[in-house]
Structures are given as C-alpha cells and as structure tokens.
Enzyme design. Structure first.
Site, PDB file in Angstrom:
ATOM      1  N   TYR A 110     -33.783  68.948  36.713  1.00 44.77           N
ATOM      2  CA  TYR A 110     -35.227  68.876  36.869  1.00 44.77           C
ATOM      3  C   TYR A 110     -35.871  68.279  35.626  1.00 44.77           C
ATOM      4  O   TYR A 110     -35.551  68.660  34.504  1.00 44.77           O
ATOM      5  CB  TYR A 110     -35.792  70.278  37.107  1.00 44.77           C
ATOM      6  CG  TYR A 110     -37.292  70.293  37.221  1.00 44.77           C
ATOM      7  CD1 TYR A 110     -37.906  69.989  38.420  1.00 44.77           C
ATOM      8  CD2 TYR A 110     -38.092  70.574  36.122  1.00 44.77           C
ATOM      9  CE1 TYR A 110     -39.290  69.989  38.531  1.00 44.77           C
ATOM     10  CE2 TYR A 110     -39.470  70.579  36.222  1.00 44.77           C
ATOM     11  CZ  TYR A 110     -40.060  70.279  37.435  1.00 44.77           C
ATOM     12  OH  TYR A 110     -41.426  70.265  37.541  1.00 44.77           O
ATOM     13  N   TRP A 112     -39.047  64.968  34.304  1.00 44.99           N
ATOM     14  CA  TRP A 112     -39.743  63.720  34.626  1.00 44.99           C
ATOM     15  C   TRP A 112     -38.889  62.498  34.337  1.00 44.99           C
ATOM     16  O   TRP A 112     -39.018  61.481  35.002  1.00 44.99           O
ATOM     17  CB  TRP A 112     -41.062  63.657  33.850  1.00 44.99           C
ATOM     18  CG  TRP A 112     -42.131  64.477  34.479  1.00 44.99           C
ATOM     19  CD1 TRP A 112     -42.084  65.808  34.758  1.00 44.99           C
ATOM     20  CD2 TRP A 112     -43.406  64.025  34.930  1.00 44.99           C
ATOM     21  NE1 TRP A 112     -43.260  66.217  35.342  1.00 44.99           N
ATOM     22  CE2 TRP A 112     -44.092  65.144  35.458  1.00 44.99           C
ATOM     23  CE3 TRP A 112     -44.050  62.795  34.922  1.00 44.99           C
ATOM     24  CZ2 TRP A 112     -45.383  65.064  35.977  1.00 44.99           C
ATOM     25  CZ3 TRP A 112     -45.340  62.704  35.431  1.00 44.99           C
ATOM     26  CH2 TRP A 112     -45.987  63.826  35.955  1.00 44.99           C
TER      27      TRP A 112
END
Length: 769
Positions: A110, A112
């Site tokens: 997980y 960006w």
C-alpha cells in the site's frame, strides 16, 4: 537548453537540462498554483538517503529465514551483487510457495508510489505475484477505509463521487453558503492520486469568496481553510469526533420547524421515516435537539438553531473532510452528511448538495473530461484471501483469526513472506510499536525502495529502485487535464533498477517471465498502454495524437473539452432512468442491507456513537488532549520527508505539535520547547507551537516524520504521531483506519535530546566484511 517533463502526485514539473550541468526542476508553466514540494527531488539531502545497491540484513544473510527477526530495524545491512539478491528473493518465494502455498505471501504494497502509469510499483508487484500464482491482497485505503465500504450502500462509490464533484465555476455562480465539516485545507490539494495537473483549488475558493459565498468552518482548528478573505469564514470550534452529533442537532431543527424537504425525501430517498423516529427520540427516548448536541460537540445550541435555518434558506453546499471517517465509527459522519443534504433537498442542484472531499485532493471540482487513462493490467489473482488495508498488524499477529468486513466473516491468512514495493507502512499504519511486534512474525520481508526509510530498515532484503526521474513513463490522472510524457532526465542512482526490470529478472528465475512481460520491453509497454488509453478516450469524445507525436511534444492537454459539472444532476432530473446503484436505486437514509448485518457499531441508519477513547473517564483524565494527526503541509505522506522544504519546518529536527495557549500555559510549555507527547501506546518528541488556531483540549501533530524509534522505553525521536494512534477498526462493518480517535498528554521534555537517526542510512557492510 532542453526541456523535458516529469510528473508526481504533487504536480507536473519541467526538467531543464544543459550540457555539462546537472538538471534543474522548475514548475510547469501551465500550472497557476504549483506545489514547491517536487522541486526538491534532486536535492543532495534527498539523494544522500538513496539505496544504492541491493542489501541484505546481516543476520538474514547468515541464517536465512531462521534468523532472529528482532534484528529487523536494528542490524546493519550487507551490500551484495544483483545476482545474489535476485537468487535470494527467488529462492524464498519458491520455498514459501512450496511449503505453505501462495496464501502465505502478502503483497499489499500500500502506498502512493510513482505517478507513472507503467512504473507504478503497486501495479508491478501485483502483476508479478499474480503471474507467480497469486498473493494475499488488501482492499480499501487508510484515507477512506470507512467511506469506501459505506458509500456504495447509500449513494455511490467514493471513486464515482470524487470524480463527479460539482465544479468550482458552478459553486462560484450558485452557492451562497458553504459549510465545511473538517475544513478545506489547501495543503492537501497540492496532490492528486496519479498526479495533479493545474492546481485549481486556491483560485476556486477565492472565486467563491469574491462572488459573496459565506463559509462556515466546522473544525477543531481554524487554519484549515483559506479563501483569501478571512471575513468570509466563520469558525465553529467543534470537539473532535462529534460532527455527527452536531449534524443531528441541525437535522432536528429542520424536522421540527418543517424545513426538511418532504418531497425530495419521498421521491429520491429510501428509509427516512426510520431515521426520523431516531432523530425525534422515538427509538431511544432521546430527541437529538440542539441542546443535546451542544453537550456533546461544544457548539452552542443557539448557533446550531441559527445555522440550520440559514442552511435551509440559502443554496447550501455541505462538505466533509476525509479525516472525519478516519475515526471510531467513521461511517456515521459521512452517512449523516448525506442525510442532512437530503433533508435540505438541494442534491443535484447547481451549487447545492454535498461534497465528500473538497480539500482532500486537487481533483475534486475539476471540469476536465473523465476517462480511464493508461493502466497496467495486473492479471488474475489465484488467492482469494484479503484484508482491509488497515488491519495488517491484526493479520500478522493473529493468523487464522476471524474478522468481519462489509457484513461477511473472513479469516486472516498465515503470512510467511511480505513483499512490499512502493509504500511505507511505518508511515501509514497506526500504533507503530504494535506494528513492530507484528513485523517480526513473517519469515522473510522483501522491500523495493528508493530511500532508506523505516520500512527499508525493517526489511530482510532491500532492492534499490529508480525514481520517476530515472526512467521513462506516462502520467495520467482522473480529471487532471493533462497526459505527460515522463522522459528520463537522469541516470539511475548507483545500481538502482526499475521495478519492471527487477520483476522481469525474478520472473526468469521463477519460470514466469513470459506471463509477466508478455515479451514486451519498457518502450513497447508504454506504446501499448498509451494506445489503449487513446481508445478509451475516444468513447468520451477526446482524440489523442499518435504516440510518437505525444512523446515528442511532452504532453497532451484536454482543457478544450472542459464542461461544468453538477454532482447527481442526472439523478435529480430523472431518478427512475438514472437510478443509483444502491439496492433501492435511491439515496438510502435507512439501509435494510446494513441493518441486516446486525452490527451494534454500525446500525442501518446514521446515529451518534461515542468514540472508543471518549467513553472512559479514567483515560480521559489521564490523557485529556485529543490528538489530530492530519496530513503534512510540505510533503505527501512521508515522501520527501528528508528534503530541505520539509525539514525547514522542524523544531530542533522534530515535527511541530500545535497547542492552544491555554493548554500550553497549564503545562508550562512555551513556543519552541521540545515536548513529549504520550499515552499508553507510546511516546514521541516534538517541538511546541502555541496557536490560537487550535481549540482548547486539542493537539495537532501532522503525520509524515520518518519513524525514528529510540531504544528501550525511550520516546520516538522524530515526532511520528503513529506511535500514539489507535490500531483498531472504525467499526466491525468497515474495519477502516481510526487514527483520529486518539487521546494523549503533553509534557516538557527534560532529558538530553537524543540524536536523530531517521535521515541517516543504516550501517552498510560489504559482502567480504
């Protein structure tokens, strides 16, 4: 001088190259309000933290998966050659698969990561592991764990809602009153998932203020909205985690005074009478009056009365910040916001209705065309097991244990190998001391990283990855108006490789190279993904140039196809033809489906439920300050925490904690003091900032400081609030992140200030040593 383009989640940048000189980054000339964050990507302070060569934790190199796992985050690393590292990783994947099966591999990754659509680390690792037979995945996000589960049941998915927010031009023309629950912080709008194009929120807000829109900021802090005109904003200092009670008080006035839009509720909504009985106290004996709400939320009953009447008499947009659902019972404020907007009856009208994230990202309110850009296919996953993303420590600590999610019961997998690429769980996750304990359970942890973050330091094998400036890619993001040719600007640092090459080489060792690569090079993949995106663009009337013309020009712009947007306009015009994807096809104020789950902490309609750390009088007495851990102003999550732009705000190297003058004085704390913020879960050091913009009884310590644990029981040294936050699901319905429910105390730090290690690489040895 030559100019190329690159992109990041915080914006588009121009790369100026001159012969014999290092490249320079400058803002994109088409961006009206560029973020300075990305300008520091090539700064020497940033480069000093790069992972230069493959590295293996010393104990792991000597003993393999039988090594003492408590050495993670503490032992030195040994730099090795690429073939050695790749053989180690391939061998471990094979061993774990043969011994335990693919359900023992967690590949959540997980984060960006890159704004490029091909070299998107999370997509790459998922594609790689799927080619290998599958992996245990995560669902939802830390940002929107509760809302992502709730909103499809009652109105629409968060992806759909965020991409269709009413545009800023419509708000300026039609909105009269904008009520912001949780503020509308410009700092958050520096970014968009996949990359911000033209930063439009500042000008959007100022345009509304010039048009005479009045703003009400319902928030424990005053400085999280800036419309360029302070007199246009009223601050209502609400107690944290009590917005639902305040909204119920507003709703009570609408119902009592006949101001609720009965026709809208009957035509467009399902289940209002069930909620109405709760609102009036017929269900539980407690009418949700403004006086009842005042005792909970701290906003005066008279002000609640007046605000409700003003909202009903004007074209009103009500907005909610993501942060409100990152809390205990985080579903309730979002559900209540939709209910309140439905009672006002302005949903689908220009300038009215609700927003679920103005101020969360740059995308909301965009007029640019919407279509799916280039996307790397990940292939089918042969493993069905998953976790809600914020339950990673629960999974690692409790293999085989049951958990509920979205009305169903599942079991946690028994994870033996964690493969992480493109994220930093030691930033995102809560109760980091608990995560450290959980992180010792897997036999092997492999991480791809560009920098020596805490996650890299807590790995067994670290493979150096390139940055966006060191590879070719394509940038595209929903409704951001540009497609960017991200052309390589600098050579890879040290021996860093891009994720695609790493996974291709590993796939060759595992016998899955053809499945993973499909025989395509990086250049061939970029062309294919662009052409597929161009075909999808045609479906919405957007024509893109041929790939070669795009690559030579550096970017494609779509602003010529801009259109004003009104969220749920079609649904209002014809709710039978444009049915919502809810069971009833309407806005579900009462959800029979959710009620059928039988969950005490998330019934079938919006209710006030006291937060988990607000009930116990003993805990409240020991830890009287409510900690807000919002997003940082000068970085995206923990990215570029070590840049000069970020560190310039630190106080003696520590993250700033904001306190109200009354709370600071009561503790003998002055501005600039180093303080200890603590509770039963942990403690950290921070630098005190005393401000009237913070409500009494509240402390604010933004996330983003790289985790820097001290030895033994000493406090974390850098100011990472997630050593304090609660690692507990928002409810048994969503299992979302509940970080904003957190009680702490603050005291002056009287000891010797410890040296910071967060921005220093670990001890690195060579194989011969």
């Amino acid at each position: 001088m030559a100019v190329r383009y690159t992109a990041s989640h915080w914006g588009i940048y121009e790369v100026e190259t001159n012969p014999g000189l290092p490249p320079k980054l400058r803002p994109f000339h088409r961006d009206p309000d560029p973020s300075p964050i990305g300008l520091y990507q090539l700064d020497p302070a940033v480069q000093r933290m790069r992972v230069a060569r493959p590295a293996v934790r010393r104990g792991y190199l000597e003993h393999g998966p039988d090594a003492d796992r408590s050495g993670r985050g503490r032992e030195p690393f040994v730099e090795v050659d690429w073939p050695v590292a790749l053989d180690l990783v391939a061998g471990e994947l094979t061993r774990v698969k043969q011994a335990y099966g693919n359900a023992a591999i967690f590949g959540g990754s997980y984060g960006w990561a890159s704004a490029g659509r091909f070299h998107h680390a999370q997509s790459q690792v998922h594609r790689f592991l799927n080619a290998f037979g599958g992996y245990v995945r995560h669902v939802d996000s830390y940002s929107l764990g509760a809302a992502r589960v709730l909103m499809p049941h009652i109105v629409a998915s968060m992806d759909e809602l965020c991409a269709t927010h009413t545009s800023w031009d419509v708000l300026a023309e039609h909105t009269q009153l904008f009520v912001a629950f949780g503020g509308l912080p410009l700092k958050n709008t520096q970014i968009s998932s996949g990359g911000a194009g033209d930063h439009r929120v500042r000008d959007g807000l100022r345009g509304m203020a010039r048009a005479g829109v009045r703003f009400v900021n319902v928030s424990p802090v005053a400085d999280n909205i800036d419309v360029g005109s302070p007199q246009s904003v009223e601050w209502l200092a609400v107690r944290p985690n009590t917005d639902t009670a305040l909204m119920l008080g507003l709703a009570y006035v609408l119902e009592r005074d006949g101001l609720a839009d009965a026709a809208f509720l009957a035509r467009y909504c399902a289940g209002y009478p069930v909620f109405q009985r709760y609102l009036l106290g017929e269900t539980d004996g407690q009418p949700k009056t403004p006086r009842w709400a005042e005792a909970i939320c701290g906003v005066a009953a008279a002000r609640i009365e007046a605000l409700a009447q003003e909202m009903a008499s004007r074209r009103t947009m009500i907005n909610i910040a993501y942060a409100l659902q990152r809390a205990s019972h985080g579903e309730q404020p979002f559900w209540m916001l939709v209910t309140l907007a439905a009672m006002l009856g302005q949903i689908g009208l220009p300038g009215g209705g609700f927003g679920v994230g103005y101020g969360a990202m740059n995308m909301m309110g965009s007029p640019h065309p919407r279509f799916a850009g280039p996307t790397l296919p990940q292939g089918p996953n042969g493993v069905k097991d998953f976790i809600p993303v914020a339950r990673i420590a629960d999974m690692l600590l409790n293999p085989g244990a049951a958990f509920t999610y979205n009305g169903e019961t599942h079991k946690y997998a028994d994870i033996k190998l964690v493969y992480w690429a493109g994220g930093n769980p030691y930033h995102h996750h809560q109760d980091l001391n608990r995560l450290r304990q959980a992180w010792e359970r897997p036999e092997t942890i492999v991480v791809h990283e560009q920098y020596w973050t805490a996650t890299a330091k807590h790995a067994d094998i670290v493979l150096p990855a390139t940055t966006a400036l060191e590879r070719n890619d394509i940038n595209a993001a929903t409704r951001e108006g540009f497609l960017i040719a991200m052309q390589q600007a600098v050579e890879p640092h040290g021996e860093a490789r891009n994720d695609y090459r790493i996974f291709a080489d590993l796939s060759a060792r595992l016998g899955t190279r053809e499945i993973f690569t499909e025989g395509l090079s990086e250049a061939a993949w970029l062309r294919r993904l662009y052409d597929e995106g161009a075909e999808r663009a045609l479906t919405v009337g957007v024509e893109m140039p041929p790939f070669d013309a795009f690559w030579e020009a550096g970017f494609v712009e779509f602003s010529g196809q801009d259109e004003s947007v009104v969220m749920l306009e079609n649904f209002r015009r014809d709710p039978d033809y444009f049915r919502l994807r809810t069971p009833s096809g309407k806005i579900e104020i009462f959800s029979e489906r959710i009620a059928g789950f039988g969950l005490a902490d998330c019934p079938g309609y919006p209710v006030w439920l006291p937060p988990a750390e607000w009930r116990g009088a003993d805990k409240a007495a020991r830890y009287p300050l409510h900690l807000l851990s919002d997003q940082p102003a000068r970085q995206l999550h923990s990215q570029l925490d070590h840049s000069p732009h970020s560190t310039a705000l630190r106080i003696e190297g520590r993250a700033p904690v904001y306190l109200n003058p009354r709370d600071a004085a009561a503790r003998g704390i002055a501005a600039g003091d180093i303080v200890e913020v603590f509770n039963d879960r942990g403690a950290c050091l921070a630098g005190a900032v005393v401000s009237d913009d913070i409500a009494p009884g509240v402390a604010r310590l933004s996330t983003g400081a790289w985790f820097d644990p001290g030895g033994g029981n000493s406090p974390e040294r850098h100011g990472n609030p997630n050593v304090l936050t609660l690692d507990r699901g928002a409810s048994s319905f969503s299992q979302g992140c509940a970080a904003q429910t957190c009680l702490v105390e603050v005291r002056s730090f009287g000891g010797t200030l410890p040296a910071l290690e967060a921005h220093r690489p670990p001890q690195l040895l060579h194989a011969a040593e």
